[in-house]
Write a protein that holds these residues in place. Sequence first.
Motif, short mmCIF file in Angstrom:
data_model
loop_
_atom_site.label_atom_id
_atom_site.label_comp_id
_atom_site.label_asym_id
_atom_site.label_seq_id
_atom_site.Cartn_x
_atom_site.Cartn_y
_atom_site.Cartn_z
N VAL A 137 0.28 31.24 0.93
CA VAL A 137 1.60 30.66 1.19
C VAL A 137 2.66 31.61 0.66
O VAL A 137 2.72 31.87 -0.55
CB VAL A 137 1.75 29.28 0.53
CG1 VAL A 137 3.15 28.74 0.79
CG2 VAL A 137 0.69 28.31 1.06
N GLU A 138 3.49 32.09 1.58
CA GLU A 138 4.57 33.00 1.21
C GLU A 138 5.83 32.22 0.87
O GLU A 138 6.07 31.13 1.42
CB GLU A 138 4.88 33.98 2.34
CG GLU A 138 3.72 34.82 2.80
CD GLU A 138 3.00 34.23 4.00
OE1 GLU A 138 2.37 34.99 4.76
OE2 GLU A 138 3.07 33.00 4.18
N SER A 139 6.65 32.79 0.03
CA SER A 139 7.95 32.20 -0.30
C SER A 139 8.88 33.32 -0.74
O SER A 139 8.44 34.45 -1.00
CB SER A 139 7.83 31.15 -1.40
OG SER A 139 7.34 31.74 -2.59
N GLY A 140 10.17 32.99 -0.79
CA GLY A 140 11.14 33.95 -1.30
C GLY A 140 12.02 34.61 -0.26
O GLY A 140 12.93 35.37 -0.61
N GLY A 141 11.75 34.34 1.01
CA GLY A 141 12.58 34.93 2.05
C GLY A 141 13.97 34.31 2.07
O GLY A 141 14.24 33.32 1.38
N GLY A 142 14.85 34.91 2.85
CA GLY A 142 16.19 34.38 2.96
C GLY A 142 17.12 35.32 3.69
O GLY A 142 16.67 36.33 4.26
N LEU A 143 18.39 34.97 3.68
CA LEU A 143 19.43 35.77 4.31
C LEU A 143 20.20 36.50 3.21
O LEU A 143 20.74 35.86 2.30
CB LEU A 143 20.38 34.86 5.10
CG LEU A 143 21.64 35.51 5.67
CD1 LEU A 143 21.29 36.60 6.67
CD2 LEU A 143 22.52 34.44 6.32
N VAL A 144 20.22 37.82 3.31
CA VAL A 144 20.92 38.64 2.33
C VAL A 144 21.74 39.70 3.04
O VAL A 144 21.60 39.91 4.25
CB VAL A 144 19.94 39.32 1.34
CG1 VAL A 144 19.18 38.28 0.53
CG2 VAL A 144 18.98 40.24 2.08
N GLN A 145 22.57 40.38 2.27
CA GLN A 145 23.36 41.48 2.82
C GLN A 145 22.66 42.80 2.56
O GLN A 145 21.84 42.93 1.65
CB GLN A 145 24.75 41.48 2.21
CG GLN A 145 25.59 40.26 2.59
CD GLN A 145 27.03 40.38 2.09
OE1 GLN A 145 27.28 41.01 1.06
NE2 GLN A 145 27.94 39.77 2.80
N ALA A 146 23.02 43.78 3.35
CA ALA A 146 22.47 45.12 3.16
C ALA A 146 22.76 45.59 1.73
O ALA A 146 23.86 45.40 1.22
CB ALA A 146 23.07 46.09 4.17
N GLY A 147 21.73 46.18 1.11
CA GLY A 147 21.84 46.64 -0.26
C GLY A 147 21.36 45.65 -1.29
O GLY A 147 21.15 46.01 -2.46
N ASP A 148 21.18 44.40 -0.89
CA ASP A 148 20.69 43.37 -1.81
C ASP A 148 19.19 43.51 -2.05
O ASP A 148 18.51 44.33 -1.42
CB ASP A 148 21.00 41.98 -1.27
CG ASP A 148 22.47 41.63 -1.38
OD1 ASP A 148 22.87 40.60 -0.78
OD2 ASP A 148 23.22 42.37 -2.05
N SER A 149 18.69 42.65 -2.93
CA SER A 149 17.27 42.62 -3.27
C SER A 149 16.70 41.23 -3.03
O SER A 149 17.43 40.22 -3.10
CB SER A 149 17.05 43.01 -4.73
OG SER A 149 17.49 44.32 -4.99
N LEU A 150 15.42 41.18 -2.78
CA LEU A 150 14.67 39.94 -2.68
C LEU A 150 13.29 40.17 -3.26
O LEU A 150 12.77 41.29 -3.20
CB LEU A 150 14.51 39.49 -1.22
CG LEU A 150 15.60 38.69 -0.53
CD1 LEU A 150 15.21 38.44 0.93
CD2 LEU A 150 15.87 37.38 -1.24
N ARG A 151 12.69 39.10 -3.79
CA ARG A 151 11.31 39.18 -4.19
C ARG A 151 10.52 38.11 -3.46
O ARG A 151 10.80 36.92 -3.58
CB ARG A 151 11.13 39.00 -5.70
CG ARG A 151 9.69 39.30 -6.14
CD ARG A 151 9.49 39.20 -7.63
NE ARG A 151 9.32 37.83 -8.09
CZ ARG A 151 8.68 37.49 -9.20
NH1 ARG A 151 8.14 38.43 -9.96
NH2 ARG A 151 8.59 36.23 -9.58
N LEU A 152 9.54 38.57 -2.70
CA LEU A 152 8.64 37.66 -2.01
C LEU A 152 7.42 37.38 -2.88
O LEU A 152 6.96 38.24 -3.61
CB LEU A 152 8.19 38.25 -0.67
CG LEU A 152 9.28 38.69 0.30
CD1 LEU A 152 8.64 39.19 1.60
CD2 LEU A 152 10.26 37.58 0.57
N SER A 153 6.92 36.16 -2.76
CA SER A 153 5.71 35.77 -3.46
C SER A 153 4.68 35.27 -2.46
O SER A 153 5.04 34.68 -1.44
CB SER A 153 5.99 34.66 -4.48
OG SER A 153 6.91 35.09 -5.46
N CYS A 154 3.43 35.48 -2.78
CA CYS A 154 2.32 34.98 -1.97
C CYS A 154 1.33 34.32 -2.91
O CYS A 154 0.67 35.00 -3.70
CB CYS A 154 1.67 36.11 -1.20
SG CYS A 154 0.14 35.65 -0.34
N ALA A 155 1.27 33.00 -2.82
CA ALA A 155 0.36 32.25 -3.67
C ALA A 155 -0.92 31.94 -2.92
O ALA A 155 -0.89 31.43 -1.79
CB ALA A 155 1.03 30.95 -4.11
N ALA A 156 -2.03 32.25 -3.53
CA ALA A 156 -3.34 32.02 -2.92
C ALA A 156 -4.01 30.79 -3.52
O ALA A 156 -3.89 30.52 -4.71
CB ALA A 156 -4.23 33.23 -3.11
#
Length: 124
Positions: free
Chosen positions: A5-24
């Motif tokens: 199960v993935e999580s952490g996606g979203g809408l961001v602006q160029a230059g921003d950061s995100l961290r995605l997680s994948c829980a098994a």
Amino acid sequence: QVQLVESGGGLVQAGDSLRLSCAASGSTVSSYTMAWFRQAPGKERQFVAAISWNGGSTDYADSVKGRFTISRDNAKNTVYLQMNSLKPEDTAAYYCAADLFVTVDAGVTDYDYWGQGTQVTVSS
């Protein structure tokens, strides 16, 4: 069987950061190679990054080298994708994958287990 199960996606602006997680769940994945792939509308699913079972080996697509970092916490059965300096061309659905019998240079057809994906949208 492994459920991802993935999580952490979203809408961001160029230059921003995100961290995605994948829980098994369903099985411990501490012995599995784990990877992230992405798929933009109308395009094929493409490799992003992979990490070996103990984190000792990683591989990245050229397009994300130096910006993305894959890591894992086997105690939590979770894999992460830290994405920095995001660009509009990083916009895609991001999928987590796992397999016991592949190395970090494996391709999309080599992985047996997949999550449902999480959407990342980067605006300019």
